[in-house]
Design a protein around this motif. Structure first.
Motif, PDB file in Angstrom:
ATOM      1  N   ASP A   1       0.745  -1.413   0.006  1.00  0.00           N
ATOM      2  CA  ASP A   1      -0.078  -0.033  -0.005  1.00  0.00           C
ATOM      3  C   ASP A   1       0.837   1.272  -0.067  1.00  0.00           C
ATOM      4  N   THR A   2       2.329   1.031  -0.075  1.00  0.00           N
ATOM      5  CA  THR A   2       2.856   2.448  -0.247  1.00  0.00           C
ATOM      6  C   THR A   2       3.094   2.618  -1.616  1.00  0.00           C
ATOM      7  N   ALA A   3       2.786   2.076  -2.629  1.00  0.00           N
ATOM      8  CA  ALA A   3       3.031   2.146  -4.063  1.00  0.00           C
ATOM      9  C   ALA A   3       1.835   3.029  -4.704  1.00  0.00           C
ATOM     10  N   THR A   4       2.177   3.559  -5.830  1.00  0.00           N
ATOM     11  CA  THR A   4       1.205   4.460  -6.389  1.00  0.00           C
ATOM     12  C   THR A   4       0.143   3.373  -6.953  1.00  0.00           C
ATOM     13  N   ALA A   5      -1.277   3.748  -6.654  1.00  0.00           N
ATOM     14  CA  ALA A   5      -2.435   2.919  -7.172  1.00  0.00           C
ATOM     15  C   ALA A   5      -2.270   2.666  -8.915  1.00  0.00           C
ATOM     16  N   SER A   6      -2.524   1.534  -9.203  1.00  0.00           N
ATOM     17  CA  SER A   6      -2.577   1.055 -10.739  1.00  0.00           C
ATOM     18  C   SER A   6      -3.912   1.785 -11.333  1.00  0.00           C
ATOM     19  N   PRO A   7      -3.782   2.098 -12.399  1.00  0.00           N
ATOM     20  CA  PRO A   7      -4.676   2.379 -13.379  1.00  0.00           C
ATOM     21  C   PRO A   7      -5.430   1.402 -13.678  1.00  0.00           C
ATOM     22  N   LYS A   8      -6.633   1.209 -13.828  1.00  0.00           N
ATOM     23  CA  LYS A   8      -7.513   0.074 -14.305  1.00  0.00           C
ATOM     24  C   LYS A   8      -8.648   0.433 -14.941  1.00  0.00           C
ATOM     25  N   GLY A   9      -9.622  -0.264 -15.136  1.00  0.00           N
ATOM     26  CA  GLY A   9     -11.099   0.165 -15.946  1.00  0.00           C
ATOM     27  C   GLY A   9     -10.848   0.515 -17.239  1.00  0.00           C
ATOM     28  N   PRO A  10     -11.378   1.344 -17.570  1.00  0.00           N
ATOM     29  CA  PRO A  10     -11.953   2.654 -17.096  1.00  0.00           C
ATOM     30  C   PRO A  10     -13.425   2.552 -16.881  1.00  0.00           C
ATOM     31  N   LEU A  11     -14.133   3.438 -16.397  1.00  0.00           N
ATOM     32  CA  LEU A  11     -15.695   3.317 -16.238  1.00  0.00           C
ATOM     33  C   LEU A  11     -16.392   3.541 -17.667  1.00  0.00           C
ATOM     34  N   SER A  12     -17.746   3.194 -17.803  1.00  0.00           N
ATOM     35  CA  SER A  12     -18.305   3.296 -19.195  1.00  0.00           C
ATOM     36  C   SER A  12     -18.524   4.700 -19.606  1.00  0.00           C
ATOM     37  N   LEU A  13     -18.325   5.381 -18.548  1.00  0.00           N
ATOM     38  CA  LEU A  13     -18.452   7.061 -19.031  1.00  0.00           C
ATOM     39  C   LEU A  13     -17.996   8.032 -17.768  1.00  0.00           C
ATOM     40  N   PRO A  14     -17.250   9.011 -18.155  1.00  0.00           N
ATOM     41  CA  PRO A  14     -16.547   9.942 -17.061  1.00  0.00           C
ATOM     42  C   PRO A  14     -17.504  10.539 -16.230  1.00  0.00           C
ATOM     43  N   ARG A  15     -17.520  10.544 -14.823  1.00  0.00           N
ATOM     44  CA  ARG A  15     -18.412  11.101 -14.294  1.00  0.00           C
ATOM     45  C   ARG A  15     -17.893  11.453 -12.651  1.00  0.00           C
ATOM     46  N   HIS A  16     -18.431  12.442 -11.884  1.00  0.00           N
ATOM     47  CA  HIS A  16     -17.983  12.430 -10.600  1.00  0.00           C
ATOM     48  C   HIS A  16     -19.254  12.426  -9.602  1.00  0.00           C
ATOM     49  N   SER A  17     -19.192  12.696  -8.434  1.00  0.00           N
ATOM     50  CA  SER A  17     -20.319  12.506  -7.392  1.00  0.00           C
ATOM     51  C   SER A  17     -21.094  11.243  -7.295  1.00  0.00           C
ATOM     52  N   LEU A  18     -20.434  10.299  -7.621  1.00  0.00           N
ATOM     53  CA  LEU A  18     -20.719   8.913  -7.692  1.00  0.00           C
ATOM     54  C   LEU A  18     -20.642   8.100  -6.260  1.00  0.00           C
ATOM     55  N   SER A  19     -21.339   6.961  -6.288  1.00  0.00           N
ATOM     56  CA  SER A  19     -20.845   6.142  -5.095  1.00  0.00           C
ATOM     57  C   SER A  19     -20.620   4.863  -5.544  1.00  0.00           C
ATOM     58  N   ALA A  20     -20.173   3.967  -4.667  1.00  0.00           N
ATOM     59  CA  ALA A  20     -19.881   2.543  -4.974  1.00  0.00           C
ATOM     60  C   ALA A  20     -20.160   1.675  -3.845  1.00  0.00           C
ATOM     61  N   THR A  21     -20.195   0.379  -4.036  1.00  0.00           N
ATOM     62  CA  THR A  21     -20.298  -0.682  -3.092  1.00  0.00           C
ATOM     63  C   THR A  21     -20.001  -2.001  -4.094  1.00  0.00           C
ATOM     64  N   GLY A  22     -20.113  -3.163  -3.368  1.00  0.00           N
ATOM     65  CA  GLY A  22     -19.824  -4.401  -4.158  1.00  0.00           C
ATOM     66  C   GLY A  22     -19.724  -5.668  -3.059  1.00  0.00           C
ATOM     67  N   ASN A  23     -19.268  -6.711  -3.836  1.00  0.00           N
ATOM     68  CA  ASN A  23     -19.009  -7.986  -2.970  1.00  0.00           C
ATOM     69  C   ASN A  23     -17.630  -8.500  -3.305  1.00  0.00           C
ATOM     70  N   GLN A  24     -17.359  -9.662  -3.105  1.00  0.00           N
ATOM     71  CA  GLN A  24     -16.074 -10.402  -3.253  1.00  0.00           C
ATOM     72  C   GLN A  24     -15.456 -10.201  -4.805  1.00  0.00           C
ATOM     73  N   SER A  25     -16.675 -10.284  -5.548  1.00  0.00           N
ATOM     74  CA  SER A  25     -16.071 -10.667  -6.892  1.00  0.00           C
ATOM     75  C   SER A  25     -16.461  -9.338  -7.863  1.00  0.00           C
ATOM     76  N   PHE A  26     -17.290  -8.410  -7.580  1.00  0.00           N
ATOM     77  CA  PHE A  26     -17.337  -7.108  -8.537  1.00  0.00           C
ATOM     78  C   PHE A  26     -17.767  -6.071  -7.451  1.00  0.00           C
ATOM     79  N   GLY A  27     -17.533  -4.787  -8.273  1.00  0.00           N
ATOM     80  CA  GLY A  27     -17.686  -3.421  -7.587  1.00  0.00           C
ATOM     81  C   GLY A  27     -18.621  -2.655  -8.573  1.00  0.00           C
ATOM     82  N   TYR A  28     -19.535  -2.283  -7.798  1.00  0.00           N
ATOM     83  CA  TYR A  28     -20.554  -1.188  -8.584  1.00  0.00           C
ATOM     84  C   TYR A  28     -20.461   0.180  -8.429  1.00  0.00           C
ATOM     85  N   ASN A  29     -20.331   0.903  -9.383  1.00  0.00           N
ATOM     86  CA  ASN A  29     -20.166   2.198  -9.345  1.00  0.00           C
ATOM     87  C   ASN A  29     -21.386   2.906  -9.827  1.00  0.00           C
ATOM     88  N   ILE A  30     -22.110   3.777  -9.075  1.00  0.00           N
ATOM     89  CA  ILE A  30     -23.449   4.085  -8.882  1.00  0.00           C
ATOM     90  C   ILE A  30     -23.841   5.776  -9.279  1.00  0.00           C
TER      91      ILE A  30
END
Length: 309
Positions: A125-154
């Motif tokens: 956790d001292t390393a710079t975070a790795s770029p992943k994704g991306p989301l299907s469209l850029p946006r801000h003021s979203l929220s997120a939750t999920g389970n062990q397999s998937f994350g949901y950006n809402i």
């Protein structure tokens, strides 16, 4: 709620994740495998990233947008929270969720809004975070939750027009996290600034800002995402005991907690609402309150009820 910390510096619009944020079950071997004895088990840690410090603060004459990642140790939570790695780019009003091994912090500002997903590796956790994704469209003021397999950006807010406030739900597949997130859902009503949490089976997005007949408004609506049928429109549940946006959320396998935020009269809230997942069609119950009235905060948890016996 008891004051703890403090953070490295004052900030708002930041985000937080933890291993057991949604009460996920983590086997004991996965917590300690390949980790030096002196390392803190990841089940006892929470991570806060990014944030915004406006220029009207006497201590900060210039506006600051953070890229830093801070880590809180639940077993020693009265000390100043230490800085760890970095998101790589300064970010605020973004979203965060994850599983037992990684935290995913997505979207945000400054403009133009990014669709980037940053992955924090809890084992490094001292390393710079790795770029992943991306989301299907850029946006801000979203929220997120999920389970062990998937994350949901809402939900969230996207500029430019034609549609500003979104009902979009993007799903990140942790087993293939370099692919573009897949659009699911949507929410029953388009919203930004919701608070989201859940358990292994369902995700709940509560409150937020919505365009309603006659003007704009904060809402008390709770939408439930069924992970076993995540292409369906989220189901209205709850509601919250009051309208709110800019709130935060966390929970365990049985309950979700929605705290703070802003009400319809622009007042900051200290109220803490509890949602019982086993009876999620009733109005949430007042708990708490928080030690201060606040908005644009972040929340994480240890999920103590899901610890291995």
């Amino acid at each position: 709620a008891s004051p703890k910390g403090p953070m490295v510096g004052p900030r708002s619009y930041h985000m937080a994740t933890s291993v057991r944020e949604e009460g996920l079950t983590v086997s004991a071997p996965s917590i300690v495998s390949n980790v030096p004895v002196q390392k803190i088990p990841t089940s006892l840690l929470g991570y806060f990233s990014g944030g915004y410090q406006p220029s009207n603060s006497p201590s900060f004459p210039s506006t600051l947008i953070y890229s830093s990642v801070s880590r809180i140790d639940y077993s020693n939570d009265t000390t100043t929270v230490p800085a760890r790695g970095s998101l790589g780019t300064p970010t605020f009003v973004h979203a965060g969720t994850g599983n037992a091994d990684f935290g995913y912090h997505a979207g945000g500002k400054p403009n133009p809004q990014p669709s980037t997903v940053h992955r924090i590796d809890y084992s490094n956790d001292t390393a710079t975070a790795s770029p992943k994704g991306p989301l299907s469209l850029p946006r801000h003021s979203l929220s997120a939750t999920g389970n062990q397999s998937f994350g949901y950006n809402i939900g969230g807010y996207r500029w430019p027009a034609p549609v500003y406030i979104r009902s979009t739900i993007d799903r990140i597949d942790y087993s293939n996290d370099t692919a573009t997130a897949v659009e699911k859902g949507p929410l029953s009503v388009q919203r930004e600034q919701t608070g989201s949490t859940g358990n292994a089976d369902f995700g709940y997005a509560a409150g937020g800002y919505n365009v309603v007949p006659g003007g704009n408004n904060w809402v008390s609506l709770i939408d439930r995402i069924d992970y076993s049928n995540d292409t369906a429109t989220a189901s209205p549940k709850g509601p919250l005991s009051r309208t709110r946006g800019f709130g935060c959320a966390t929970g365990d396998s049985s309950f979700g907690y929605f705290g703070g935020g802003e009400g319809n009269n622009n007042e900051n809230l200290s109220a803490l609402d509890r949602l019982d997942y086993s009876n999620d069609t009733t109005t949430t119950v007042d708990k708490g309150p928080l030690s201060h009235s606040l908005r644009s905060s972040a929340a994480s948890s240890g999920g103590a009820n899901a610890l291995p016996q």
